[in-house]
Design a protein around this motif. Structure first.
Motif, PDB file in Angstrom:
ATOM      1  N   HIS A 138      11.074   6.272  -9.051  1.00 31.25           N
ATOM      2  CA  HIS A 138      10.364   5.337  -8.170  1.00 31.25           C
ATOM      3  C   HIS A 138      10.346   5.852  -6.733  1.00 31.25           C
ATOM      4  N   TYR A 139      10.542   7.140  -6.556  1.00 33.06           N
ATOM      5  CA  TYR A 139      10.689   7.728  -5.216  1.00 33.06           C
ATOM      6  C   TYR A 139       9.387   8.384  -4.776  1.00 33.06           C
ATOM      7  N   GLU A 140       8.960   8.056  -3.552  1.00 34.73           N
ATOM      8  CA  GLU A 140       7.799   8.709  -2.936  1.00 34.73           C
ATOM      9  C   GLU A 140       8.325   9.660  -1.877  1.00 34.73           C
ATOM     10  N   PRO A 141       8.291  10.984  -2.105  1.00 28.73           N
ATOM     11  CA  PRO A 141       9.012  11.935  -1.251  1.00 28.73           C
ATOM     12  C   PRO A 141       8.395  12.166   0.122  1.00 28.73           C
ATOM     13  N   LEU A 142       7.093  11.962   0.282  1.00 26.67           N
ATOM     14  CA  LEU A 142       6.480  12.259   1.575  1.00 26.67           C
ATOM     15  C   LEU A 142       6.969  11.316   2.654  1.00 26.67           C
ATOM     16  N   GLN A 143       7.095  10.040   2.318  1.00 22.79           N
ATOM     17  CA  GLN A 143       7.560   9.050   3.289  1.00 22.79           C
ATOM     18  C   GLN A 143       8.989   8.607   3.008  1.00 22.79           C
ATOM     19  N   GLY A 144       9.610   9.222   2.009  1.00 22.00           N
ATOM     20  CA  GLY A 144      10.994   8.899   1.707  1.00 22.00           C
ATOM     21  C   GLY A 144      11.208   7.471   1.242  1.00 22.00           C
ATOM     22  N   LYS A 145      10.249   6.931   0.514  1.00 21.78           N
ATOM     23  CA  LYS A 145      10.333   5.535   0.091  1.00 21.78           C
ATOM     24  C   LYS A 145      10.894   5.425  -1.330  1.00 21.78           C
ATOM     25  N   HIS A 146      11.850   4.510  -1.516  1.00 21.71           N
ATOM     26  CA  HIS A 146      12.353   4.161  -2.837  1.00 21.71           C
ATOM     27  C   HIS A 146      11.765   2.794  -3.189  1.00 21.71           C
ATOM     28  N   GLU A 162       4.329  -0.420   1.620  1.00 23.35           N
ATOM     29  CA  GLU A 162       5.520  -0.554   0.783  1.00 23.35           C
ATOM     30  C   GLU A 162       5.717   0.662  -0.112  1.00 23.35           C
ATOM     31  N   THR A 163       4.622   1.254  -0.578  1.00 19.92           N
ATOM     32  CA  THR A 163       4.726   2.262  -1.637  1.00 19.92           C
ATOM     33  C   THR A 163       4.469   3.692  -1.184  1.00 19.92           C
ATOM     34  N   GLY A 164       3.940   3.889   0.037  1.00 14.26           N
ATOM     35  CA  GLY A 164       3.511   5.230   0.401  1.00 14.26           C
ATOM     36  C   GLY A 164       2.312   5.614  -0.443  1.00 14.26           C
ATOM     37  N   ASP A 165       2.191   6.887  -0.764  1.00 16.00           N
ATOM     38  CA  ASP A 165       1.080   7.338  -1.613  1.00 16.00           C
ATOM     39  C   ASP A 165       1.515   7.246  -3.071  1.00 16.00           C
ATOM     40  N   LYS A 166       1.083   6.170  -3.731  1.00 13.40           N
ATOM     41  CA  LYS A 166       1.479   5.931  -5.127  1.00 13.40           C
ATOM     42  C   LYS A 166       1.045   7.050  -6.054  1.00 13.40           C
ATOM     43  N   LYS A 167      -0.018   7.759  -5.677  1.00 13.47           N
ATOM     44  CA  LYS A 167      -0.519   8.816  -6.560  1.00 13.47           C
ATOM     45  C   LYS A 167       0.534   9.896  -6.800  1.00 13.47           C
ATOM     46  N   ILE A 168       1.363  10.163  -5.814  1.00 10.25           N
ATOM     47  CA  ILE A 168       2.407  11.177  -5.992  1.00 10.25           C
ATOM     48  C   ILE A 168       3.437  10.689  -7.014  1.00 10.25           C
ATOM     49  N   ILE A 169       3.836   9.426  -6.892  1.00 13.24           N
ATOM     50  CA  ILE A 169       4.785   8.863  -7.867  1.00 13.24           C
ATOM     51  C   ILE A 169       4.160   8.877  -9.252  1.00 13.24           C
ATOM     52  N   TRP A 170       2.921   8.427  -9.339  1.00 13.75           N
ATOM     53  CA  TRP A 170       2.258   8.354 -10.641  1.00 13.75           C
ATOM     54  C   TRP A 170       2.081   9.737 -11.263  1.00 13.75           C
ATOM     55  N   GLY A 509     -14.216  18.000   0.455  1.00  8.11           N
ATOM     56  CA  GLY A 509     -13.213  17.508  -0.467  1.00  8.11           C
ATOM     57  C   GLY A 509     -12.810  16.067  -0.206  1.00  8.11           C
ATOM     58  N   THR A 510     -11.610  15.696  -0.652  1.00  9.12           N
ATOM     59  CA  THR A 510     -11.142  14.308  -0.591  1.00  9.12           C
ATOM     60  C   THR A 510      -9.890  14.151   0.257  1.00  9.12           C
ATOM     61  N   TYR A 511      -8.909  14.973   0.037  1.00  9.75           N
ATOM     62  CA  TYR A 511      -7.618  15.002   0.707  1.00  9.75           C
ATOM     63  C   TYR A 511      -6.713  13.828   0.339  1.00  9.75           C
ATOM     64  N   THR A 512      -7.151  12.584   0.580  1.00  6.12           N
ATOM     65  CA  THR A 512      -6.221  11.470   0.357  1.00  6.12           C
ATOM     66  C   THR A 512      -6.967  10.192   0.012  1.00  6.12           C
ATOM     67  N   TYR A 513      -6.287   9.316  -0.682  1.00  5.88           N
ATOM     68  CA  TYR A 513      -6.730   7.935  -0.856  1.00  5.88           C
ATOM     69  C   TYR A 513      -5.921   6.996   0.039  1.00  5.88           C
ATOM     70  N   HIS A 514      -4.648   7.326   0.250  1.00  2.00           N
ATOM     71  CA  HIS A 514      -3.725   6.346   0.805  1.00  2.00           C
ATOM     72  C   HIS A 514      -3.022   6.747   2.104  1.00  2.00           C
ATOM     73  N   GLU A 515      -3.141   8.008   2.558  1.00  2.00           N
ATOM     74  CA  GLU A 515      -2.357   8.404   3.742  1.00  2.00           C
ATOM     75  C   GLU A 515      -2.717   7.556   4.950  1.00  2.00           C
TER      76      GLU A 515
END
Length: 824
Positions: A138-146, A162-170, A509-515
């Protein structure tokens, strides 16, 4: 512990459904009720061993107690003929993999596997993300969110606070790294790869109780994970780490994956690749976990959805309906898996449905084939979420040729094989060792056409050949995307180009959905695309992350594809919302094996600032260069193979050279050259851009504007030829020159060294053309095009209506007239 956030009452959810169909109301109501029962603990629990036995198909096991060992053995007995052929003779498949993909591919697998053992992952465009050996799923490493462990419905999908970029976790929780570990295990036989898989899947089950946490939020992610686990079972069969007890626990979770999918399908939420991916997950579970009583329902539900979505999501020309090439690849992969697994399904399929599946899947691959650039990569148009479906390979992110490799064997298509170039790793894993012989024996041939227009999807792919040194240009001329345009970009009439096989102009390109909203909007608005902007406004205005306040509508006026040239013309209304409304029209004439001429015309009455955007490939080093004509052009010095020059003509315009971002993978952005031709003007505006490839040994091309009555005229000194391009302002008025008279809107002529009159003509959109005193064409209705080639004093003419030849009068000195005009 569960978050104390107030639970959603299903009756409150139903109040939002006013105006929906009864079918949708019922579906959403059932979903709301399921969520409610999960939240109060009445459903969604992990089955006990006794409860598991009640869920199993008794006809598969017979009477008696079903132990973990029996379940384990029966699964592999049943899946032997229903899973992919690569696992029927696994040792042989691995040996073929060693022979065909020795070197880089094997080294890549082993290197990535070592990193995975150490808890380091390459996810999307992010490299070496460190999750440690004891992974927090359940860890998002870019923003250090658990992320908290609460019911999945209590997360806000679009809120990154709350979640940072969920795509990385997913992406991590798709568990597609099990495939990499599995290949390493089969190549080496080393148990540590299997042990890592076992440790990961066991810890995941401990940390992700049914229905709790972000990893149950997206049904598509649930489907991807289920598919990965099923592949992993086959890879690690026979290892000491995949014990019957671990397998039994995983099967319990897979049962809950299947139940989650059938309850929370994206039928009304995201009826795109989310829905087809979920359906594929159900089909996998239904065909591979036939040990369950419910498997038949999963198989039928998944199959019905996949067949139903064929016509809705895939246009008649094969283009995916959301206008994104990345999701086009997803669609190709999903339906390829479905077709292969369907082959081993004992139940008969309606013949017409089977034929439609095969036809549509070939149309999807046809589009991918024509989209492929000379260097083998694919333009990333629209959103790119960075994800992939199994099986994975070491191919570059934008290299989609693996899909063509597999399709060439499936359908016996030598043109797919030609563009694919070589057998892909994924073809072996999907079709087994026999595919190698099938691929090698397939007769290779170039695609039937060089260029192709896709009217339903809205693309025109232009090229002058299929070698890796040919020229290529792609025009995006479709709507912003179906549904709410959530994955489309504001790229009306944008182009991508390759010169001499080298990719030149690219989509950003796209780069991000959530940053951030700023970054999300930058990459999907017009500033990031090779099109024209007015007053720094985007053609379509973004709303939310996956919606638009306004959308540009495109109307295609003309498209022609002939052996000698391609022509395209379209306009859009994206700037009609300005205080002084404007319509942008773009026309492109591609003279094959020569160069492109692009006209941008803006119809308006007000004063505006204009900018023509040109985003260059990161390997390109364009520079402004002073030319013999006294104008600046954009150019790159020729390499051993090629070079190019770009000239743009517009009233009082000038070039700006800067850098901008491009992203070739989700989460990764880099600086790349960005040039703009900018001007300011009142009333209608017109720009002409010439993109001219050239090779070493030839003089650098030059372009000069000269005077002509009733239009615009340009002389191009190219490879020793003198070419003349004339644009007529109106088809009703005859443009008169000392050489010819015409009302064709676009006319191009070529004079060879030592000749006195042109040897070749290309004309688009007109009725009348005379050369000197000789009338050549006089037609009552507008001709779409005409081409003419001179042999001696005979001019051979072919129009969109007929073919004929005419004799020419005494020769006139075209060379003298050209030089005289240039001097003046």
């Amino acid at each position: 512990m569960m978050n104390e956030k107030v639970m959603v009452n299903p009756l409150d959810a139903l109040k939002k459904l006013k105006g929906r169909s009864w079918t949708e109301i019922r579906s959403r109501g059932e979903q709301a009720f399921s969520v409610y029962t999960e939240q109060i603990g009445l459903s969604g629990k992990l089955p006990s061993d006794n409860e598991l036995n009640q869920l199993l198909n008794k006809s598969v096991f017979g009477r008696g107690k079903i132990t973990a060992e029996i379940l384990f053995d029966r699964f592999f007995e049943l899946s032997g003929d229903s899973f992919f052929p690569s696992f029927r003779e696994t040792d042989r498949t691995v040996e073929v993999f060693r022979q065909k993909f020795r070197g880089k591919a094997i080294a890549n697998v082993l290197e990535r596997s070592e990193k995975i053992i150490d808890g380091k992952f390459d996810l999307l465009g992010f490299l070496n993300l460190d999750f440690g050996t004891a992974i927090d799923w359940h860890y998002e490493p870019l923003q250090g969110k658990h992320l908290p462990l609460k019911h999945w419905k209590q997360f806000d999908e679009l809120d990154a606070a709350e979640t940072g970029d969920k795509k990385i976790i997913w992406e991590l929780n798709r568990h597609q790294h099990f495939f990499t570990l599995g290949v390493a295990y089969r190549l080496t036989g080393e148990e540590r790869y299997a042990a890592t898989f076992a440790r990961h899947i066991d810890s995941w089950m401990e940390q992700n109780p049914p229905g709790l946490g972000i990893n149950w939020f997206s049904s598509l992610e649930v489907a991807f994970r289920a598919i990965s686990w099923i592949w992993a079972f086959h890879f690690f069969r026979g290892s000491h780490s995949l014990t019957p007890e671990l397998f039994q626990k995983a099967v319990k979770f897979l049962y809950l994956h299947g139940r989650h999918l059938e309850k929370y399908l994206s039928t009304y939420y995201s009826p795109n690749t989310h829905l087809t991916g979920e359906a594929l997950g159900l089909y996998y579970l239904g065909t591979q976990l036939s040990v369950f009583e419910r498997a038949a329902r999963w198989r039928k539900l998944g199959e019905d959805i996949l067949f139903a979505e064929l016509d809705r999501q895939i246009h008649e020309d094969g283009v995916y309906f959301e206008q994104t090439t990345w999701y086009q690849r997803y669609t190709a992969d999903f339906y390829t898996h479905f077709l292969i697994l369907k082959t081993f399904d004992a139940d008969e399929t309606d013949r017409k449905l089977q034929e439609k599946l095969e036809l549509k899947l070939q149309l999807v691959h046809d589009f991918l084939m024509y989209l492929t650039r000379p260097d083998g990569t694919t333009p990333i148009i629209g959103d790119d979420d960075g994800g992939r479906s199994l099986p994975l390979s070491a191919a570059e992110t934008a290299d989609f040729r693996g899909a063509l490799s597999t399709a060439s064997v499936l359908f016996g298509r030598g043109d797919y094989k030609f563009v694919a170039g070589q057998l892909a790793e994924e073809t072996l894993w999907l079709l087994g060792p026999e595919a190698v012989g099938g691929f090698d024996s397939l007769r290779t041939f170039e695609p039937r056409r060089t260029s192709r227009y896709f009217p339903d999807g809205g693309y025109f792919a232009m090229r002058d050949g299929w070698s890796d040194t040919d020229n290529y240009l792609l025009v995006d001329c479709g709507e912003i995307g179906s549904l709410n345009g959530g994955h489309g970009h504001s790229d009306a009439l944008a182009v991508e180009a390759a010169v001499g096989g080298k990719t030149l102009l690219v989509d950003s390109g796209t780069y991000t959905y959530h940053e951030s909203e700023e970054m999300r909007d930058f990459f999907r608005t017009s500033i990031a695309h090779n099109t024209l902007m007015i007053d720094e406004r985007s053609q379509s205005e973004p709303g939310g992350k996956f919606s638009w306040k306004s959308k540009a509508n495109i109307q295609v006026q003309s498209q022609v594809s002939e052996e000698r040239f391609d022509f395209f013309e379209a306009s859009h209304d994206g700037f009609e919302r300005l205080e002084s409304p404007a319509i942008h029209q773009r026309s492109i004439l591609f003279l094959k094996n020569d160069y492109w001429i692009m006209r941008d015309y803006v119809e308006t009455q007000g004063e505006h600032d204009y900018a023509l955007n040109f985003h260059f490939n990161k390997q390109t080093r364009p520079a402004l260069e002073d030319t013999d004509s006294g104008r600046f052009c954009v150019s790159e010095a020729p390499s051993a193979a090629n070079g190019w020059r770009m000239f743009t003509f517009g009233d009082n315009g000038s070039w700006q050279q800067k850098e901008s971002w491009i992203s070739d993978n989700y989460g990764k952005k880099i600086n790349a050259p960005f040039l703009r031709f900018v001007s300011k003007g009142r009333g209608a505006q017109e720009f002409f851009t010439f993109m001219l490839p050239f090779q070493p040994g030839h003089p650098k091309p030059e372009v000069y504007e000269t005077t002509v009555s009733g239009g615009r005229a340009f002389v191009v000194n190219y490879r020793g030829y003198w070419d003349l391009f004339v644009f007529a302002d109106s088809g009703e008025q005859i443009v008169r020159t000392e050489i010819f008279n015409t009302n064709f809107r676009f006319l191009w002529a070529r004079l060879s060294p030592g000749e006195q009159i042109p040897e070749e003509f290309v004309m688009v959109g007109g009725t009348n053309f005379s050369l000197g005193t000789r009338e050549v064409i006089n037609y009552p209705n507008e001709l779409k095009f005409a081409v003419a080639r001179r042999l001696g004093n005979r001019l051979n003419v072919r129009t969109s209506e007929n073919i004929f030849s005419v004799s020419l009068p005494q020769k006139q000195s075209f060379t003298y007239i050209l030089k005289n005009n240039l001097e003046s």
